[in-house]
Design a protein around this motif. Sequence first.
Motif, PDB file in Angstrom:
ATOM      1  N   GLU A 120       0.838  -1.197   0.000  1.00 31.50           N
ATOM      2  CA  GLU A 120       0.000   0.000   0.000  1.00 31.50           C
ATOM      3  C   GLU A 120       0.879   1.255   0.000  1.00 31.50           C
ATOM      4  N   PRO A 121       0.851   2.065  -1.075  1.00 36.27           N
ATOM      5  CA  PRO A 121       1.731   3.240  -1.148  1.00 36.27           C
ATOM      6  C   PRO A 121       1.227   4.416  -0.314  1.00 36.27           C
ATOM      7  N   PHE A 122      -0.082   4.466  -0.083  1.00 35.13           N
ATOM      8  CA  PHE A 122      -0.667   5.525   0.747  1.00 35.13           C
ATOM      9  C   PHE A 122      -2.011   5.022   1.267  1.00 35.13           C
ATOM     10  N   PRO A 123      -2.483   5.532   2.398  1.00 34.58           N
ATOM     11  CA  PRO A 123      -3.755   5.060   2.975  1.00 34.58           C
ATOM     12  C   PRO A 123      -4.929   5.281   2.022  1.00 34.58           C
ATOM     13  N   GLY A 124      -5.753   4.237   1.858  1.00 36.05           N
ATOM     14  CA  GLY A 124      -6.935   4.348   1.005  1.00 36.05           C
ATOM     15  C   GLY A 124      -6.675   4.096  -0.459  1.00 36.05           C
ATOM     16  N   CYS A 125      -5.465   3.650  -0.823  1.00 38.36           N
ATOM     17  CA  CYS A 125      -5.163   3.370  -2.230  1.00 38.36           C
ATOM     18  C   CYS A 125      -6.044   2.213  -2.724  1.00 38.36           C
ATOM     19  N   PRO A 126      -6.683   2.344  -3.884  1.00 41.29           N
ATOM     20  CA  PRO A 126      -7.506   1.241  -4.413  1.00 41.29           C
ATOM     21  C   PRO A 126      -6.678  -0.023  -4.627  1.00 41.29           C
ATOM     22  N   TYR A 127      -7.325  -1.168  -4.483  1.00 39.98           N
ATOM     23  CA  TYR A 127      -6.601  -2.419  -4.663  1.00 39.98           C
ATOM     24  C   TYR A 127      -7.520  -3.476  -5.286  1.00 39.98           C
ATOM     25  N   LYS A 128      -6.879  -4.503  -5.851  1.00 36.38           N
ATOM     26  CA  LYS A 128      -7.597  -5.653  -6.397  1.00 36.38           C
ATOM     27  C   LYS A 128      -7.003  -6.915  -5.780  1.00 36.38           C
ATOM     28  N   ILE A 129      -7.850  -7.917  -5.562  1.00 36.13           N
ATOM     29  CA  ILE A 129      -7.397  -9.199  -5.019  1.00 36.13           C
ATOM     30  C   ILE A 129      -7.589 -10.271  -6.089  1.00 36.13           C
ATOM     31  N   SER A 130      -6.517 -10.945  -6.470  1.00 36.86           N
ATOM     32  CA  SER A 130      -6.590 -11.970  -7.505  1.00 36.86           C
ATOM     33  C   SER A 130      -7.183 -13.261  -6.944  1.00 36.86           C
ATOM     34  N   THR A 187      -5.749 -15.963  -6.591  1.00 40.76           N
ATOM     35  CA  THR A 187      -4.761 -16.614  -5.714  1.00 40.76           C
ATOM     36  C   THR A 187      -4.623 -15.886  -4.376  1.00 40.76           C
ATOM     37  N   GLY A 188      -5.331 -14.758  -4.226  1.00 38.37           N
ATOM     38  CA  GLY A 188      -5.269 -14.003  -2.986  1.00 38.37           C
ATOM     39  C   GLY A 188      -4.247 -12.892  -2.975  1.00 38.37           C
ATOM     40  N   LYS A 189      -3.539 -12.690  -4.080  1.00 34.07           N
ATOM     41  CA  LYS A 189      -2.535 -11.628  -4.135  1.00 34.07           C
ATOM     42  C   LYS A 189      -3.226 -10.264  -4.206  1.00 34.07           C
ATOM     43  N   VAL A 190      -2.756  -9.323  -3.408  1.00 29.88           N
ATOM     44  CA  VAL A 190      -3.310  -7.967  -3.378  1.00 29.88           C
ATOM     45  C   VAL A 190      -2.408  -7.043  -4.206  1.00 29.88           C
ATOM     46  N   THR A 191      -3.002  -6.368  -5.187  1.00 28.20           N
ATOM     47  CA  THR A 191      -2.264  -5.400  -6.006  1.00 28.20           C
ATOM     48  C   THR A 191      -2.906  -4.030  -5.841  1.00 28.20           C
ATOM     49  N   TYR A 192      -2.110  -3.073  -5.430  1.00 29.50           N
ATOM     50  CA  TYR A 192      -2.590  -1.702  -5.246  1.00 29.50           C
ATOM     51  C   TYR A 192      -2.398  -0.931  -6.553  1.00 29.50           C
ATOM     52  N   THR A 193      -3.427  -0.228  -6.978  1.00 22.64           N
ATOM     53  CA  THR A 193      -3.371   0.487  -8.250  1.00 22.64           C
ATOM     54  C   THR A 193      -3.845   1.925  -8.076  1.00 22.64           C
ATOM     55  N   CYS A 194      -3.233   2.829  -8.834  1.00 23.27           N
ATOM     56  CA  CYS A 194      -3.641   4.238  -8.837  1.00 23.27           C
ATOM     57  C   CYS A 194      -4.360   4.530 -10.150  1.00 23.27           C
ATOM     58  N   HIS A 195      -5.622   4.924 -10.065  1.00 23.51           N
ATOM     59  CA  HIS A 195      -6.428   5.232 -11.244  1.00 23.51           C
ATOM     60  C   HIS A 195      -6.863   6.691 -11.207  1.00 23.51           C
ATOM     61  N   VAL A 196      -6.887   7.302 -12.382  1.00 30.18           N
ATOM     62  CA  VAL A 196      -7.355   8.687 -12.488  1.00 30.18           C
ATOM     63  C   VAL A 196      -8.325   8.821 -13.662  1.00 30.18           C
ATOM     64  N   LEU A 197      -9.157   9.821 -13.575  1.00 28.90           N
ATOM     65  CA  LEU A 197      -9.974  10.246 -14.707  1.00 28.90           C
ATOM     66  C   LEU A 197      -9.420  11.586 -15.150  1.00 28.90           C
TER      67      LEU A 197
END
Length: 215
Positions: free
Chosen positions: A62-72, A74-84
Amino acid sequence: MRLPIQDTVNDFLCGLDPRELESLKRTLVRRLLEKKVFDKWKYGGRHLVAIDGTGINSFDKEPFPGCPYKISKTGKVTYTCHVLEAKLVSDNGFCISLATEWLNNSEDLSGKQDCELKAFKRLSEKLKKDYPRLPLTICADALYPNQNFFRLCRHNGWRFILTFKEGTLKSLWSDIDDLRPLLIKEQSVEKIVSKDPKKGWLNQNCFYINGLLYR
């Protein structure tokens, strides 16, 4: 030339309120607009602004609190930053950011349409506040044709050009399907030949329908 040490730059940016960078961007863009730098790329007397969502970074932690994430699966958590993004675009490929809206974890990133449309409401408020009198035409993909989008644009005095996929706004497609055989019969079809870098030469048949009403 003397250049800043990037570790120092990073330390400075980590402590800087992001709103300061937004303010700087707004000041620079307004100055360019005052100098009419973008006027030669207007379409119908309005600036073309493309709206689209994109992912810009992904992290294992987690790069910063509240960062969006997805769980695969296999249970792996990937944090992603999305913008419009709202970007002023031109016919020579040039584009410049007018406004940015971050997508947060309260929005379901798996539902791209709901997520982007919610963010567009916030982005439109920011865009109207920063450039209240700027004549805009919003360009967007097939996620956006819906009554709420139309209402927001008209409320702000904006026009729009949208990609329109079959099945979107079913009542409108019903009218199109009724008129299609008539247009083909009248040979109101334009033949377009274009070259695709991957597929080579493409032959397309296009026809245009004006004056259709939606609600």
